[in-house]
Enzyme design. Sequence first.
Site, PDB file in Angstrom:
ATOM      1  N   THR A 244       0.839  -1.199   0.000  1.00 35.67           N
ATOM      2  CA  THR A 244       0.000   0.000   0.000  1.00 35.67           C
ATOM      3  C   THR A 244       0.868   1.241   0.000  1.00 35.67           C
ATOM      4  O   THR A 244       0.805   2.037  -0.918  1.00 35.67           O
ATOM      5  CB  THR A 244      -0.990   0.083   1.168  1.00 35.67           C
ATOM      6  OG1 THR A 244      -1.892  -1.023   1.133  1.00 35.67           O
ATOM      7  CG2 THR A 244      -1.835   1.365   1.059  1.00 35.67           C
TER       8      THR A 244
ATOM      9  N   TRP B 167       0.704 -10.024   3.698  1.00 32.78           N
ATOM     10  CA  TRP B 167       0.163  -9.317   2.530  1.00 32.78           C
ATOM     11  C   TRP B 167       0.829  -9.838   1.255  1.00 32.78           C
ATOM     12  O   TRP B 167       0.232  -9.868   0.199  1.00 32.78           O
ATOM     13  CB  TRP B 167       0.422  -7.831   2.642  1.00 32.78           C
ATOM     14  CG  TRP B 167      -0.644  -6.989   3.242  1.00 32.78           C
ATOM     15  CD1 TRP B 167      -1.421  -6.074   2.590  1.00 32.78           C
ATOM     16  CD2 TRP B 167      -1.060  -6.921   4.613  1.00 32.78           C
ATOM     17  NE1 TRP B 167      -2.284  -5.465   3.479  1.00 32.78           N
ATOM     18  CE2 TRP B 167      -2.083  -5.965   4.727  1.00 32.78           C
ATOM     19  CE3 TRP B 167      -0.661  -7.599   5.771  1.00 32.78           C
ATOM     20  CZ2 TRP B 167      -2.707  -5.658   5.928  1.00 32.78           C
ATOM     21  CZ3 TRP B 167      -1.281  -7.300   6.978  1.00 32.78           C
ATOM     22  CH2 TRP B 167      -2.293  -6.349   7.046  1.00 32.78           C
TER      23      TRP B 167
ATOM     24  N   ASN C  19      -3.801 -11.503   2.839  1.00 35.20           N
ATOM     25  CA  ASN C  19      -4.653 -10.318   2.918  1.00 35.20           C
ATOM     26  C   ASN C  19      -5.412 -10.052   1.622  1.00 35.20           C
ATOM     27  O   ASN C  19      -4.814  -9.828   0.567  1.00 35.20           O
ATOM     28  CB  ASN C  19      -3.800  -9.095   3.256  1.00 35.20           C
ATOM     29  CG  ASN C  19      -4.632  -7.854   3.436  1.00 35.20           C
ATOM     30  OD1 ASN C  19      -5.383  -7.738   4.402  1.00 35.20           O
ATOM     31  ND2 ASN C  19      -4.520  -6.917   2.508  1.00 35.20           N
ATOM     32  N   GLU C  20      -6.746 -10.088   1.712  1.00 31.96           N
ATOM     33  CA  GLU C  20      -7.638  -9.683   0.624  1.00 31.96           C
ATOM     34  C   GLU C  20      -7.360 -10.415  -0.683  1.00 31.96           C
ATOM     35  O   GLU C  20      -7.583  -9.874  -1.772  1.00 31.96           O
ATOM     36  CB  GLU C  20      -7.567  -8.167   0.420  1.00 31.96           C
ATOM     37  CG  GLU C  20      -8.093  -7.384   1.616  1.00 31.96           C
ATOM     38  CD  GLU C  20      -7.979  -5.884   1.446  1.00 31.96           C
ATOM     39  OE1 GLU C  20      -7.362  -5.443   0.451  1.00 31.96           O
ATOM     40  OE2 GLU C  20      -8.476  -5.155   2.315  1.00 31.96           O
TER      41      GLU C  20
ATOM     42  N   GLU D  73     -10.388  -5.566   9.073  1.00 32.54           N
ATOM     43  CA  GLU D  73      -9.788  -4.321   8.586  1.00 32.54           C
ATOM     44  C   GLU D  73     -10.923  -3.372   8.257  1.00 32.54           C
ATOM     45  O   GLU D  73     -11.863  -3.721   7.545  1.00 32.54           O
ATOM     46  CB  GLU D  73      -8.908  -4.540   7.360  1.00 32.54           C
ATOM     47  CG  GLU D  73      -8.233  -3.247   6.897  1.00 32.54           C
ATOM     48  CD  GLU D  73      -7.282  -3.457   5.734  1.00 32.54           C
ATOM     49  OE1 GLU D  73      -6.501  -4.437   5.781  1.00 32.54           O
ATOM     50  OE2 GLU D  73      -7.328  -2.676   4.769  1.00 32.54           O
TER      51      GLU D  73
END
Length: 589
Positions: free
Chosen positions: A24, A66, A112-113, A189
Amino acid sequence: MFKPNFGASLHIFKVEIGGDAQTTDGTEPSHMHYPDDQNYFRGYEWWLMKEAKKRNPNIKLVGLPWAFPGWIGNGKNWPYDFPDVTAYYVVSWIIGAKQYHDLDIDYVGIWNERAFDATYIKLLRYTLDKSGLERVRIIASDNLWQPIAFQMLRDAELLRVVDVIGAHYPGTLTVEDAVSTGKKLWSSEDYSTFNDEIGGGCWARILNQNYVNGNMTSTISWNLVASYYEQLPFGLEGLMTAKEPWSGNYIVSSPIWITAHTTQFTQPGWFYLKTVGHLEKGGSYVALTDRMGNITIIIETMSHDHSVCIRPPLPKFNVSAQNATFKLDGSFNDLKSLQVWYSKLCTNATKPTLFTKKAAIPVKDGSFTLELNVDEVYTLTTLKTGQKGSYPNPPESQPFPRKYKDDFNVRNPPFSEAPYFADQSGVFEYFTNTSDPGDHVFTLRQVLTQRPITWATDSYQAISVIGDYSWSNVTITCDVYIETPDTGSVFIAARIDQGGSPAYLAKGIFLWVFADGTYKVTADLLGKIILRKGLSGVRARHWHTLTLRVEVRGRVILYFYHLSCFLKFQLFQLAAKIKRRGNPVLDPL
């Protein structure tokens, strides 16, 4: 952030398991760049977890990948082809946390995601148990409710090994399948909103309504502190801001005190009462108890426009002033009074009131009435331990130094990050070059030779940024060394307009030199907008000094030196370790 009965008094702290890739706003280094490499001191997460535990020994710790180093996927951008290898990698991080830092990780996530893999989740549970880590709980899948809940209801073994279903940005809602699993539901989150008064309103609303609407018993903010350059994505979107390590300035924002309304008067292990819900004229209330005679009630009356989160879209609703009467039953019927803490959020010139202790409210026959206005938060509790911690004024805010230099002649461990540099792809570490008796013993080196398993769109160039975006005249001087003779290259750049995940789209002024002795100046990182090119005389495995001066009127001045003669900051960025063979997937910066 962490100290009980002081500020945010957080109950749970979630950290990234560094994976060497952009996630990010930057790259966090892995504890295993390569299969034969283990280092449990890289990055700042270890230090943060230890500082949190110093202040609150009972805080719960969560780790989540991540991204993953490239060797995990054996060349593919996928961590599940070799699930035993991935499980070993994640479990080694948990073991290292305990062995080297005396940190007990309480929960671990999947990816993550991104997609989950049931076989991997089961193998992760097996590997944890085999390593004596039965107490570590698994969260899945840190993405959407439905896919993981749907599969858990149809796979008894998967249902057994997943302890918590975590969803991101659920908008306070869950789905029937998730509830049907009987598992704990978390907003693992949430928030991701500017820490202004609207951000405080977002946080107040979802902390209550995630449970009222969605049965979520934990809400985790992304991110903890906005401690990154404001020009990077999601600037100022932590619970507070501390983005100037050179000045020491920090800003304690409204979300800190909104957090305290819940966290200072509850603890993990408390229970939500069933009597929670929405107020007649808008807003919500929750009640929790420790089952030892204490009760805490949190009430919020956030209006729509003052509580919008960055995601998901918020449907329209109305909130107006109202009187609300509450009736306490059972063992709480005999209470005579409740302690009161109060906040009033504002978005105009009126100064907000944040986490103020008010006079206790009397309770008669189990009942009390409150006069509620819009954009308020109340905590009513039997606990008398709440406190708005006091602290001295922070140092004054200062811009990044107009003149800055670094020769990396420090005594930090060689794997450390250099101050003020923010890696955006690749990993740059201190490196002591003992084979060089000259001016380049202490350097900064890019250490990856294989592209990681990425989470976001990751640039194919290794990038580290320093300083702020400026349209004033700027001069950058770096000593550089290209380690890869055939494909090696280096660039320095100014006026960069993109960082984080979109860094590969960055525009600016880029000076590139290549191991074949050529150079070019481009207006973009992709190198498609070429302003000038020619011969530079640069060679691999030799030191060169590059200077780029950019002036406001648009003139670009380039200087090429073959010996180090003028140094504003020395930047040593290499694509490969000498001992490793093969061309790197990442070009050097």
